[in-house]
Design an enzyme around this catalytic site. Sequence first.
Site, PDB file in Angstrom:
ATOM      1  N   LYS A   1       0.854  -1.191   0.000  1.00  0.00           N
ATOM      2  CA  LYS A   1       0.000   0.000   0.000  1.00  0.00           C
ATOM      3  C   LYS A   1       0.888   1.239   0.000  1.00  0.00           C
ATOM      4  O   LYS A   1       1.801   1.350   0.835  1.00  0.00           O
ATOM      5  CB  LYS A   1      -0.842  -0.024   1.278  1.00  0.00           C
ATOM      6  CG  LYS A   1      -2.249   0.483   1.137  1.00  0.00           C
ATOM      7  CD  LYS A   1      -2.915   0.319   2.501  1.00  0.00           C
ATOM      8  CE  LYS A   1      -4.368   0.587   2.458  1.00  0.00           C
ATOM      9  NZ  LYS A   1      -4.941   0.661   3.797  1.00  0.00           N
TER      10      LYS A   1
HETATM   11  C1  E4P Z   1      -8.386   1.229   4.023  1.00  0.00           C
HETATM   12  O1  E4P Z   1      -7.549   0.551   3.470  1.00  0.00           O
HETATM   13  C2  E4P Z   1      -8.154   1.962   5.263  1.00  0.00           C
HETATM   14  O2  E4P Z   1      -7.369   1.169   6.110  1.00  0.00           O
HETATM   15  C3  E4P Z   1      -9.417   2.246   6.006  1.00  0.00           C
HETATM   16  O3  E4P Z   1     -10.562   1.888   5.298  1.00  0.00           O
HETATM   17  C4  E4P Z   1      -9.460   3.588   6.667  1.00  0.00           C
HETATM   18  O4  E4P Z   1     -10.679   3.708   7.345  1.00  0.00           O
HETATM   19  P1  E4P Z   1     -10.964   4.865   8.435  1.00  0.00           P
HETATM   20  O5  E4P Z   1     -11.166   6.142   7.697  1.00  0.00           O
HETATM   21  O6  E4P Z   1     -12.209   4.407   9.131  1.00  0.00           O
HETATM   22  O7  E4P Z   1      -9.761   4.889   9.323  1.00  0.00           O
END
Ligand code: E4P
Length: 218
Positions: A83
């Site tokens: 990522k």
């Molecule tokens: C996605 O890959 C992220 O880890 C995640 O969906 C972030 O979510 P949040 O905005 O609830 O922290």
Amino acid sequence: MKFFVDTADVEEIRDLAATGLVDGITTNPSLVAKSGRKFADVIAEICSIVPGPVSAEVTATDYDTMLKEGRFLRGIADNVAVKVPLTRDGLKACRTLTSEDTMVNVTLCFSPAQAILAAKAGATFLSPFVGRLDDIGQEGMELIGDICEIFANYDSFGTEVLVASTRHPMHVVDAARMGADIVTVPPAVLRKMYDHPLTEKGLKAFLDDWAKTGQSIL
Ligand code: E4P
């Protein structure tokens, strides 16, 4: 539509993977910090539970170090998706890593313009964050509609739209309506999707009536 679960909690992952509904996992530095475990260990364990893509995020912000971290993370297991954040260096790292046959999830996308860049950079997955847009008074799902519409115009865009930062089942329903490829959901949201008061009420009525017959199927 594929379901990913957004957590670094291996017990949750084991429990949810047993349903057969989990196609992959997303993590981020905050979720790994919450797990309290060593990053490489937790990713290796998740990869052994779920055969689908497991996103592990780099924490460097410059291209060279992102690349080193990405290659290290990719070495943990074949199903790691590296990522990277949607920055200039992140997209440059995305291009290099995908050319090495590494899956890349470009994260922290908040606009259609950013989404186009990620697709051009050859991202395997693109993660627009809907909940965080909702949090600042914008319509997160409008971004998904825009991205799905744009990507549908170009067969050459091989990037899958991974709806992230989901907060409730309606995000999932709307994402499915718009034709998004993947949603990543916190465990609590996935569990909520099963629930409906009429299902509970209906099941209770069936079981009460069945009990009156004195029969058993087996
Ligand atoms: C996605 O890959 C992220 O880890 C995640 O969906 C972030 O979510 P949040 O905005 O609830 O922290």
